[in-house]
Design a protein around this motif. Structure first.
Motif, short mmCIF file in Angstrom:
data_model
loop_
_atom_site.label_atom_id
_atom_site.label_comp_id
_atom_site.label_asym_id
_atom_site.label_seq_id
_atom_site.Cartn_x
_atom_site.Cartn_y
_atom_site.Cartn_z
N SER A 82 -11.75 -18.63 14.36
CA SER A 82 -10.74 -19.33 15.03
C SER A 82 -9.43 -19.46 14.25
CB SER A 82 -11.08 -20.67 15.40
OG SER A 82 -11.53 -21.38 14.56
N GLU A 83 -9.12 -19.11 12.80
CA GLU A 83 -8.38 -19.19 12.05
C GLU A 83 -7.66 -17.70 11.59
OE1 GLU A 83 -9.43 -22.37 9.34
OE2 GLU A 83 -9.02 -23.59 11.06
N SER A 84 -8.07 -16.96 12.40
CA SER A 84 -7.59 -15.27 12.09
C SER A 84 -8.15 -14.83 11.18
CB SER A 84 -6.11 -15.31 12.31
OG SER A 84 -5.91 -15.74 13.69
N ASN A 85 -9.34 -15.48 10.43
CA ASN A 85 -9.94 -14.80 9.21
C ASN A 85 -11.10 -13.83 9.47
OD1 ASN A 85 -8.79 -16.52 7.17
ND2 ASN A 85 -9.66 -18.24 7.95
N VAL A 86 -11.16 -13.02 8.63
CA VAL A 86 -12.32 -11.96 8.98
C VAL A 86 -13.52 -12.00 7.71
CG1 VAL A 86 -12.75 -9.53 8.98
CG2 VAL A 86 -10.38 -10.15 9.65
N PRO A 87 -14.48 -12.81 8.32
CA PRO A 87 -15.57 -13.06 7.53
C PRO A 87 -16.24 -11.99 6.67
CG PRO A 87 -16.05 -14.24 9.71
CD PRO A 87 -14.73 -13.19 9.73
N ASP A 88 -16.45 -10.74 7.46
CA ASP A 88 -17.07 -9.60 6.93
C ASP A 88 -16.39 -8.98 5.77
OD1 ASP A 88 -19.81 -7.64 7.57
OD2 ASP A 88 -17.72 -6.64 6.73
N ASN A 122 -16.53 -6.02 4.28
CA ASN A 122 -16.13 -4.61 4.36
C ASN A 122 -15.16 -4.51 5.53
OD1 ASN A 122 -17.92 -3.73 2.60
ND2 ASN A 122 -19.83 -3.65 3.95
N VAL A 123 -15.29 -5.14 6.56
CA VAL A 123 -14.26 -5.00 7.70
C VAL A 123 -12.86 -5.93 7.04
CG1 VAL A 123 -13.63 -5.76 9.98
CG2 VAL A 123 -16.18 -5.44 9.53
N ARG A 124 -12.82 -6.89 6.30
CA ARG A 124 -11.94 -7.33 5.87
C ARG A 124 -10.94 -6.52 4.86
NH1 ARG A 124 -13.99 -11.51 3.79
NH2 ARG A 124 -13.79 -11.10 1.98
N LYS A 125 -11.59 -5.81 4.10
CA LYS A 125 -11.11 -4.76 2.98
C LYS A 125 -10.43 -3.70 3.74
CE LYS A 125 -14.20 -5.87 -0.88
NZ LYS A 125 -15.47 -5.48 -1.17
N PHE A 126 -11.20 -3.36 4.93
CA PHE A 126 -10.70 -2.07 5.73
C PHE A 126 -9.53 -2.68 6.33
CE2 PHE A 126 -10.03 0.17 9.58
CZ PHE A 126 -10.27 1.43 8.94
N LEU A 127 -9.29 -3.74 6.96
CA LEU A 127 -8.27 -4.05 7.57
C LEU A 127 -7.07 -4.38 6.56
CD1 LEU A 127 -9.64 -6.33 10.33
CD2 LEU A 127 -8.96 -4.04 10.59
N LYS A 128 -7.37 -4.94 5.46
CA LYS A 128 -6.28 -5.23 4.30
C LYS A 128 -5.57 -4.11 3.98
CE LYS A 128 -4.55 -7.79 1.01
NZ LYS A 128 -2.94 -7.81 1.19
N ASN A 129 -6.61 -2.95 3.66
CA ASN A 129 -6.15 -1.51 3.22
C ASN A 129 -5.29 -0.94 4.44
OD1 ASN A 129 -5.93 0.90 1.40
ND2 ASN A 129 -7.12 1.55 2.96
N PHE A 130 -5.49 -1.22 5.48
CA PHE A 130 -4.82 -0.60 6.67
C PHE A 130 -3.68 -1.32 6.98
CE2 PHE A 130 -3.23 -1.01 11.18
CZ PHE A 130 -3.32 0.11 11.83
N ILE A 131 -3.46 -2.58 6.89
CA ILE A 131 -1.95 -3.26 6.83
C ILE A 131 -1.31 -3.12 5.61
CG2 ILE A 131 -2.81 -5.73 6.08
CD1 ILE A 131 -0.44 -4.84 9.18
N ASP A 132 -1.67 -3.08 4.48
CA ASP A 132 -1.10 -2.64 3.40
C ASP A 132 -0.30 -1.50 3.26
OD1 ASP A 132 -1.57 -5.11 2.38
OD2 ASP A 132 -2.95 -4.72 0.83
N GLN A 133 -1.31 -0.18 3.82
CA GLN A 133 -0.77 1.06 3.75
C GLN A 133 0.46 1.25 4.83
OE1 GLN A 133 -4.11 3.42 5.01
NE2 GLN A 133 -3.19 5.29 4.85
N PHE A 134 0.12 0.04 6.07
CA PHE A 134 1.54 0.27 6.79
C PHE A 134 2.56 -0.22 6.63
CE2 PHE A 134 3.22 -0.94 11.32
CZ PHE A 134 3.80 0.26 11.52
N ALA A 135 2.56 -1.30 5.88
CA ALA A 135 3.74 -1.94 5.21
C ALA A 135 4.24 -0.88 4.31
CB ALA A 135 3.28 -3.29 4.34
#
Ligand SMILES: Cc1cc2nc3c(=O)[nH]c(=O)nc-3n(C[C@H](O)[C@H](O)[C@H](O)COP(=O)(O)O)c2cc1C
Length: 190
Positions: free
Chosen positions: A154-160, A162-175
């Protein structure tokens, strides 16, 4: 230095949209890298060429917000193996009137989630083609996120992890990708 402006377009008009939740999680993971703005599309009228002059107020507002963005993130559901009508409608308005498109030259990234096994892969391919046609520079790679009830809290955190690392990499790459275009866009506008 002014912060990099990220415009976010969610291809859903659903109050509890899982794609909006995914976009909110990405904003959180991106931290201080950019200033994020969610650009509304649910108030746009159905596109009609008869109504281009003058543009409806919601369309003028939408185009101004797109044009104020250094880069655009599209987070979209898949409807019947394509992009939802509400998103196609927004893209159509953004490209009009003829000669005054808001899209060309803008960097963009595409992501999407659904409960399906191939989670928005076909919609993303369609969206990539449409955005390419409109002259956006779409980041390469693939981000098909299968939605599960505990994917995002509910606070927009990604508990998993592997998924969190994937999404972090995606948004850093996009920035980084978006940042390469932003100075040129600002110079062109000056
Ligand atoms: C008209 C319609 C068509 C759909 N077609 C697909 C589909 O082709 N593939 C898929 O994975 N999910 C499909 N779904 C399920 C959506 O992924 C699901 O409704 C999801 O919650 C949409 O994301 P949102 O919550 O961000 O709106 C469809 C849903 C609707 C309403």
């Amino acid at each position: 230095m002014a912060k990099f402006k990220l415009g976010i377009i969610v291809g859903s008009n659903r109050r509890e949209s899982i794609n909006r939740k995914l976009a909110q999680a990405l904003v959180r993971l991106g931290g201080a890298a950019f200033e994020a703005k969610f650009i509304r599309i649910d108030d746009l009228p159905m596109y009609n060429q008869d109504n281009e002059q003058p543009l409806p107020a919601a369309v003028a507002r939408f185009k101004a917000e797109v044009e104020a963005s250094d880069a655009l993130l599209f987070a979209t559901p898949e409807h019947n193996r394509s992009i939802p009508a509400v998103l196609k409608n927004a893209i159509d308005w953004g490209g009009r009137p003829y000669g005054k498109s808001s899209w060309p030259g803008r960097p963009a990234a595409i992501i999407g989630t659904s409960g399906g096994a191939i989670s928005t892969a076909v919609a993303q391919q369609h969206l990539r083609a449409v955005l390419g046609n409109q002259g956006l520079h779409v980041m390469g790679g693939e981000a098909y996120i299968q939605f599960k009830p505990d994917l995002i809290d509910s606070e927009s955190n990604v508990p998993d992890d592997n998924v969190r690392k994937f999404l972090k990499n995606f948004i850093d790459q996009f920035a980084a990708f978006g940042g390469r275009f932003a100075p040129a866009q600002k110079q062109a506008a000056a």
